[in-house]
Design an enzyme around this catalytic site. Structure first.
Site, PDB file in Angstrom:
ATOM      1  N   LYS A  55       2.107  -2.466   6.510  1.00 25.88           N
ATOM      2  CA  LYS A  55       2.286  -2.250   4.823  1.00 25.88           C
ATOM      3  C   LYS A  55       3.747  -1.765   4.389  1.00 25.88           C
ATOM      4  CE  LYS A  55      -1.826  -3.553   3.252  1.00 25.88           C
ATOM      5  NZ  LYS A  55      -1.650  -4.350   2.681  1.00 25.88           N
ATOM      6  N   TYR A  96      -1.399  -0.553  10.738  1.00 20.73           N
ATOM      7  CA  TYR A  96      -2.088  -0.587   9.237  1.00 20.73           C
ATOM      8  C   TYR A  96      -0.497  -0.257   8.445  1.00 20.73           C
ATOM      9  CZ  TYR A  96      -3.826  -0.874   4.298  1.00 20.73           C
ATOM     10  OH  TYR A  96      -4.297  -0.643   2.979  1.00 20.73           O
ATOM     11  N   SER A 110       1.007  -0.857   0.266  1.00 19.12           N
ATOM     12  CA  SER A 110      -0.106   0.060   0.008  1.00 19.12           C
ATOM     13  C   SER A 110       0.883   1.180  -0.354  1.00 19.12           C
ATOM     14  CB  SER A 110      -0.984   0.247   1.335  1.00 19.12           C
ATOM     15  OG  SER A 110      -1.720   1.078   1.363  1.00 19.12           O
TER      16      SER A 110
HETATM   17  N1  LIG Z   1      -9.564  -0.063  -0.593  1.00 18.78           N
HETATM   18  C1  LIG Z   1      -7.889   0.766  -0.862  1.00 18.78           C
HETATM   19  O1  LIG Z   1      -8.209   1.854  -0.915  1.00 18.78           O
HETATM   20  C2  LIG Z   1      -6.592  -0.482  -0.732  1.00 18.78           C
HETATM   21  C3  LIG Z   1      -5.153   0.838  -0.711  1.00 18.78           C
HETATM   22  C4  LIG Z   1      -3.951   0.594  -0.266  1.00 18.78           C
HETATM   23  C5  LIG Z   1      -4.235  -1.069  -0.678  1.00 18.78           C
HETATM   24  N2  LIG Z   1      -5.371  -1.656   0.447  1.00 18.78           N
HETATM   25  C6  LIG Z   1      -4.550  -3.060   0.201  1.00 18.78           C
HETATM   26  O2  LIG Z   1      -5.499  -4.122  -1.262  1.00 18.78           O
HETATM   27  C7  LIG Z   1      -5.659  -5.219  -1.018  1.00 18.78           C
HETATM   28  C8  LIG Z   1      -7.096  -5.223  -1.353  1.00 18.78           C
HETATM   29  O3  LIG Z   1      -7.299  -4.569  -0.488  1.00 18.78           O
HETATM   30  P1  LIG Z   1      -9.605  -4.623  -0.817  1.00 18.78           P
HETATM   31  O4  LIG Z   1      -9.866  -3.092  -0.136  1.00 18.78           O
HETATM   32  O5  LIG Z   1      -9.774  -4.903  -1.594  1.00 18.78           O
HETATM   33  O6  LIG Z   1     -10.350  -5.047   0.340  1.00 18.78           O
HETATM   34  P2  LIG Z   1     -11.359  -6.166   0.976  1.00 18.78           P
HETATM   35  O7  LIG Z   1     -11.926  -5.568   2.151  1.00 18.78           O
HETATM   36  O8  LIG Z   1     -12.597  -5.405  -0.266  1.00 18.78           O
HETATM   37  O9  LIG Z   1     -11.055  -7.597   0.505  1.00 18.78           O
HETATM   38  C9  LIG Z   1     -10.359  -7.851   1.519  1.00 18.78           C
HETATM   39  C10 LIG Z   1     -10.431  -9.940   0.936  1.00 18.78           C
HETATM   40  O10 LIG Z   1      -9.516 -10.205   2.094  1.00 18.78           O
HETATM   41  C11 LIG Z   1     -11.058 -11.497   2.841  1.00 18.78           C
HETATM   42  N3  LIG Z   1     -10.049 -11.660   3.980  1.00 18.78           N
HETATM   43  C12 LIG Z   1      -9.954 -10.823   5.312  1.00 18.78           C
HETATM   44  N4  LIG Z   1      -8.886 -11.418   6.391  1.00 18.78           N
HETATM   45  C13 LIG Z   1      -8.815 -11.999   5.460  1.00 18.78           C
HETATM   46  C14 LIG Z   1      -8.155 -13.713   6.515  1.00 18.78           C
HETATM   47  N5  LIG Z   1      -7.699 -13.365   7.540  1.00 18.78           N
HETATM   48  N6  LIG Z   1      -8.122 -14.283   6.143  1.00 18.78           N
HETATM   49  C15 LIG Z   1      -8.589 -15.163   4.725  1.00 18.78           C
HETATM   50  N7  LIG Z   1      -9.097 -13.746   4.151  1.00 18.78           N
HETATM   51  C16 LIG Z   1      -9.474 -12.633   4.376  1.00 18.78           C
HETATM   52  C17 LIG Z   1     -11.862 -11.031   3.254  1.00 18.78           C
HETATM   53  O11 LIG Z   1     -13.143 -11.495   3.655  1.00 18.78           O
HETATM   54  C18 LIG Z   1     -12.368  -9.576   1.951  1.00 18.78           C
HETATM   55  O12 LIG Z   1     -13.006 -10.411   0.578  1.00 18.78           O
HETATM   56  C19 LIG Z   1      -4.993  -5.646   1.067  1.00 18.78           C
HETATM   57  O13 LIG Z   1      -3.947  -5.820   1.353  1.00 18.78           O
HETATM   58  C20 LIG Z   1      -5.466  -3.563   1.480  1.00 18.78           C
HETATM   59  O14 LIG Z   1      -4.718  -3.636   2.559  1.00 18.78           O
HETATM   60  C21 LIG Z   1      -6.450  -1.571  -0.502  1.00 18.78           C
END
Ligand SMILES: NC(=O)c1ccc[n+]([C@@H]2O[C@H](COP(=O)([O-])OP(=O)(O)OC[C@H]3O[C@@H](n4cnc5c(N)ncnc54)[C@H](O)[C@@H]3O)[C@@H](O)[C@H]2O)c1
Length: 256
Positions: free
Chosen positions: A168, A164, A149
């Site tokens: 990251k 968080y 991230s």
């Molecule tokens: N959305 C953003 O703005 C953003 C920005 C930067 C980085 N990210 C990173 O991108 C990745 C995906 O983000 P997203 O927004 O699509 O997340 P999200 O919350 O929409 O989806 C994450 C998925 O992971 C699953 N999950 C959560 N904990 C789990 C566990 N312990 N074991 C197995 N599955 C698990 C959840 O059920 C969910 O389906 C993450 O690593 C997040 O930190 C997201």
């Protein structure tokens, strides 16, 4: 090989964690479009089942759902065994699960802080290591792509997400360490660092988050589908000399 052919993933097998929704789901659709077959991994079976079924049908591929808690070594071992049982090998692994906690430093509980590190950093280590063991055993020059991230570089003010951000930053440096250690096996390890992503799509975002948009040079959030090309580049033969690389996709946020 023709340039666009380098991006094809026909015959490549692997898994994508956190693929029941959000960024992981967009990655699953994108990788299926270029011919990859993989497990859609997540902790809620119903969600990953639906995604796997939809993609298998849409692209006529063998895409399977696997329930897994990424912070539990036994659950991860079980997931890896199922992937190998289904496909015989692992060519790519996208370690994408991540969760966030908004509790400020002075009041975040030890349990909550620990949970973020357990899932985002330790869990990512477990799923990456599981794939790496198979790659080494089978002599596969595979690719690992970790979702980090921009929060591994900046602090997302005014939010209070120390656990968080810490997790990251750890993912980025774990990527570096893995890349160096795995180079001798021909295994490449890279990461993608998204900025703010709107799961509802690139246009609409809740009013109270306007400040986040204002701080982004592009003055908008991205949709998850805007990240897919970077993951595909890192997973495919288009990036054979890239290892330990981080692709930041943040609309310019980390520059200001
Ligand atoms: N959305 C953003 O703005 C953003 C920005 C930067 C980085 N990210 C990173 O991108 C990745 C995906 O983000 P997203 O927004 O699509 O997340 P999200 O919350 O929409 O989806 C994450 C998925 O992971 C699953 N999950 C959560 N904990 C789990 C566990 N312990 N074991 C197995 N599955 C698990 C959840 O059920 C969910 O389906 C993450 O690593 C997040 O930190 C997201």
């Amino acid at each position: 090989m023709a340039l666009l052919d380098m991006f094809r993933m026909d015959g490549k097998k692997g898994f994508i964690t956190g693929a029941g929704q959000g960024i992981g789901k967009a990655l699953a659709d994108g990788f299926a479009q270029v011919g990859a077959e993989f497990a859609v991994v997540g902790r809620t079976y119903e969600k990953v089942r639906i995604v796997a079924e939809e993609l298998s049908e849409k692209y006529k591929l063998n895409i399977i759902p696997i329930e897994c808690e990424v912070s539990d070594p036994e659950s991860v071992n079980n997931m890896i065994s199922k992937v190998v049982e289904a496909y015989g090998t692992i060519d790519f692994a996208i370690n994408n699960v991540g969760i966030v906690c908004f509790d400020p430093i002075e009041s975040v509980s030890p349990e909550n802080f620990h949970e973020i590190l357990d899932v985002n950093l330790f869990g990512l280590f477990l799923t990456a290591q599981g794939a790496i063991k198979v790659m080494i055993e089978k002599g596969v020059k595979g690719t690992i792509i970790n979702t980090a991230s921009m929060s591994g570089h900046i602090i997302n003010t005014p939010q209070t997400t120390s656990s968080y951000c810490t997790s990251k930053a750890g993912v980025i440096h774990l990527t570096h360490s893995m890349a160096v250690e795995m180079a001798k096996y021909g295994i490449r390890v890279n990461c993608v660092s998204p900025g703010y992503i709107s799961k509802a799509g690139p246009v609409k975002f809740p009013e109270e988050r306007q400040g986040w948009i204002d701080r982004t040079p592009q003055k908008r959030f991205a949709g998850p589908e805007e990240l897919v090309g970077a993951y595909l580049y890192l997973a495919s033969d288009a990036s054979l000399y890239a290892t330990g690389t981080e692709i930041i996709i943040d609309g310019g946020y980390t520059l200001i």
